[in-house]
Design a protein around this motif. Structure first.
Motif, mmCIF file in Angstrom:
data_model
loop_
_atom_site.group_PDB
_atom_site.id
_atom_site.type_symbol
_atom_site.label_atom_id
_atom_site.label_comp_id
_atom_site.label_asym_id
_atom_site.label_seq_id
_atom_site.Cartn_x
_atom_site.Cartn_y
_atom_site.Cartn_z
ATOM 1 N N ILE A 189 -1.605 5.805 -6.066
ATOM 2 C CA ILE A 189 -0.314 6.494 -6.068
ATOM 3 C C ILE A 189 0.224 6.485 -7.491
ATOM 4 O O ILE A 189 0.526 5.429 -8.048
ATOM 5 N N VAL A 190 0.343 7.674 -8.083
ATOM 6 C CA VAL A 190 0.798 7.815 -9.468
ATOM 7 C C VAL A 190 2.318 7.860 -9.539
ATOM 8 O O VAL A 190 2.940 7.221 -10.384
ATOM 9 N N SER A 191 2.920 8.629 -8.662
ATOM 10 C CA SER A 191 4.384 8.716 -8.611
ATOM 11 C C SER A 191 4.809 8.978 -7.184
ATOM 12 O O SER A 191 4.033 9.508 -6.370
ATOM 13 N N LEU A 192 6.047 8.639 -6.886
ATOM 14 C CA LEU A 192 6.529 8.742 -5.510
ATOM 15 C C LEU A 192 8.037 8.921 -5.520
ATOM 16 O O LEU A 192 8.760 8.134 -6.141
ATOM 17 N N GLU A 193 8.496 9.960 -4.864
ATOM 18 C CA GLU A 193 9.926 10.200 -4.672
ATOM 19 C C GLU A 193 10.169 10.214 -3.174
ATOM 20 O O GLU A 193 9.755 11.140 -2.475
ATOM 21 N N THR A 194 10.829 9.181 -2.667
ATOM 22 C CA THR A 194 10.930 8.941 -1.231
ATOM 23 C C THR A 194 11.338 10.185 -0.449
ATOM 24 O O THR A 194 12.331 10.830 -0.772
ATOM 25 N N ASN A 195 10.538 10.489 0.571
ATOM 26 C CA ASN A 195 10.772 11.607 1.498
ATOM 27 C C ASN A 195 10.736 12.976 0.820
ATOM 28 O O ASN A 195 11.163 13.972 1.412
ATOM 29 N N SER B 188 0.815 -1.216 0.000
ATOM 30 C CA SER B 188 0.000 0.000 0.000
ATOM 31 C C SER B 188 0.849 1.267 0.000
ATOM 32 O O SER B 188 0.337 2.348 0.246
ATOM 33 N N ASN B 189 2.146 1.132 -0.309
ATOM 34 C CA ASN B 189 3.044 2.282 -0.172
ATOM 35 C C ASN B 189 4.008 2.452 -1.347
ATOM 36 O O ASN B 189 5.129 2.916 -1.175
ATOM 37 N N GLU B 190 3.572 2.054 -2.543
ATOM 38 C CA GLU B 190 4.433 2.234 -3.702
ATOM 39 C C GLU B 190 3.590 2.634 -4.912
ATOM 40 O O GLU B 190 2.367 2.622 -4.871
ATOM 41 N N VAL B 191 4.277 3.003 -5.987
ATOM 42 C CA VAL B 191 3.569 3.429 -7.203
ATOM 43 C C VAL B 191 2.625 2.314 -7.664
ATOM 44 O O VAL B 191 3.013 1.152 -7.757
ATOM 45 N N GLY B 192 1.380 2.682 -7.929
ATOM 46 C CA GLY B 192 0.368 1.711 -8.334
ATOM 47 C C GLY B 192 -0.515 1.239 -7.201
ATOM 48 O O GLY B 192 -1.576 0.633 -7.440
ATOM 49 N N SER B 193 -0.120 1.509 -5.948
ATOM 50 C CA SER B 193 -0.939 1.113 -4.800
ATOM 51 C C SER B 193 -2.258 1.882 -4.798
ATOM 52 O O SER B 193 -2.327 3.035 -5.221
ATOM 53 N N THR B 194 -3.303 1.220 -4.295
ATOM 54 C CA THR B 194 -4.634 1.831 -4.310
ATOM 55 C C THR B 194 -5.355 1.645 -2.980
ATOM 56 O O THR B 194 -5.073 0.714 -2.219
ATOM 57 N N PHE B 195 -6.287 2.539 -2.743
ATOM 58 C CA PHE B 195 -7.225 2.434 -1.628
ATOM 59 C C PHE B 195 -8.598 2.809 -2.173
ATOM 60 O O PHE B 195 -8.780 3.909 -2.709
ATOM 61 N N ARG B 196 -9.553 1.894 -2.082
ATOM 62 C CA ARG B 196 -10.894 2.144 -2.610
ATOM 63 C C ARG B 196 -11.923 1.950 -1.509
ATOM 64 O O ARG B 196 -11.766 1.088 -0.638
ATOM 65 N N TRP B 197 -12.981 2.752 -1.556
ATOM 66 C CA TRP B 197 -13.984 2.696 -0.513
ATOM 67 C C TRP B 197 -15.388 2.862 -1.087
ATOM 68 O O TRP B 197 -15.573 3.382 -2.174
ATOM 69 N N ASP B 198 -16.338 2.387 -0.317
ATOM 70 C CA ASP B 198 -17.755 2.530 -0.661
ATOM 71 C C ASP B 198 -18.505 2.701 0.654
ATOM 72 O O ASP B 198 -18.760 1.736 1.368
#
Length: 337
Positions: free
Chosen positions: A101-107, A78-88
């Motif tokens: 998460i589309v892109s991530l540059e650590t810190n 749940s903490n890298e590019v491509g990770s998702t969280f979906r809710w209903d």
């Protein structure tokens, strides 16, 4: 018939008017809020960069906590590019949607795509070290295109969402500043090449009972060892089999050299197997141990090691002989693959 024609003409006129007015309205919406958090940069980034941590600070977790506690709503990891969280959610203010998460540059930077039903946004997070801590900037951009209804909706959007954004940032600040500071400790890998036997008592206790458990249990084990003329081989240890906000499964032991000791109904002979570990020395009082644990966990995250068992501590310094807590040393071990 004339009556219905008039209604249709009025509706048509209204539609044309709305369309013409919308041509002069902004085709996008941008909201940006900033806050300074007095905490380690890694800790702040981890709260936003790991979608599972959003439950700790986002205001929407207050409106429907179950959405954020449901593990099925999160991708793995749940903490890298491509990770998702979906809710209903059935709660009107939460509704249905998702974050990816589309892109991530650590810190440093995070870009999220957020779908909240009637629109989508691109959220950008910037983490910058400043004199008083970490400056966290959260910007939200929504493109309306040529949709006149969405453009009119955008006129009122800031008043609708800015209170929630500001409250979420304040909760992020409060939660992260309350975390133990990350100790930048010297962490290393080692190989323990022999089995360590120890006499121990294992129990499940509450957080409140933690303050008194060590002295009580070690006194019981020492009495048993004295009665049976058993010598201690190394510093006392404690193993944390499970830890939650309410209960702790703890095992306290004293190392011995004889693997044939039987023990009794309360005190058992157990062992720490040989193998690879990640270890570091904590210097100082026991109440600051979480800071060193944070440092070790951050090192393990960066080096992508896999933990294969519960951590344990070895109390190198005897507090009864060294009364200055600043001089106490505690070795911490995590068994790894």
């Amino acid at each position: 018939m004339n009556y219905f024609k008039r209604i249709l003409l009025i509706l048509l006129f209204f539609i044309v008017l709305v369309t013409i007015i919308s041509l002069f309205l902004p085709s996008s919406f941008l909201l940006k809020r900033t806050i300074v958090v007095n905490a380690d940069k890694e800790q702040v980034f981890n709260q936003v960069g790991d979608l599972k941590n959003w439950k700790n600070w986002t205001v929407w977790a207050l409106k429907d906590p179950q959405v954020y506690l449901n593990e099925a709503n999160y991708s793995k990891p749940s903490n890298e590019v491509g990770s998702t969280f979906r809710w209903d959610s059935k709660v009107e203010d939460v509704g249905s949607g998702g974050v990816s998460i589309v892109s991530l540059e650590t810190n440093s930077k995070i870009e999220n795509k957020v779908d909240f039903g009637m629109a989508q946004s691109i959220d950008n997070w910037i983490f910058k070290e400043v004199e008083l801590g970490v400056e966290v900037s959260w910007s939200i951009k929504i493109d309306f295109g040529f949709n006149p209804v969405s453009k009119f909706f955008g006129l009122f959007l800031e008043d609708q969402i800015s209170p929630d954004i500001e409250k979420s940032l304040q909760r992020l600040k409060t939660f992260t500043e309350d975390l133990p500071k990350i100790q930048h400790v010297e962490v290393k890998r080692e190989n323990i090449n022999k089995t360590q036997w120890f006499l121990s008592i294992r129990d499940t206790i509450t957080q409140q009972e933690m303050n008194n458990i060590h002295g009580k249990v070690y006194a019981q084990i020492n009495q048993y060892m004295d009665e049976n003329e058993i010598l201690s081989e190394a510093a006392p240890i404690v193993i944390y089999h499970f830890w939650s906000d309410t209960l702790i499964d703890i095992e306290l032991g004293i190392p011995v050299s004889d693997s044939t000791i039987i023990g009794n109904q309360l005190i058992k002979l157990n062992q720490l197997d040989s193998g690879n570990v990640v270890t570091a020395i904590h210097y100082g009082a026991y109440e600051r141990l979480p800071e060193t644990y944070f440092g070790i966990n951050e090192w393990m995250r960066k080096n992508k090691v896999v933990v294969v068992g519960p951590p344990w501590e070895s109390y190198i310094t005897d507090p009864s002989k060294e009364t200055n807590p600043d001089k106490w040393q505690t070795a911490i071990f995590f068994p790894i693959e």
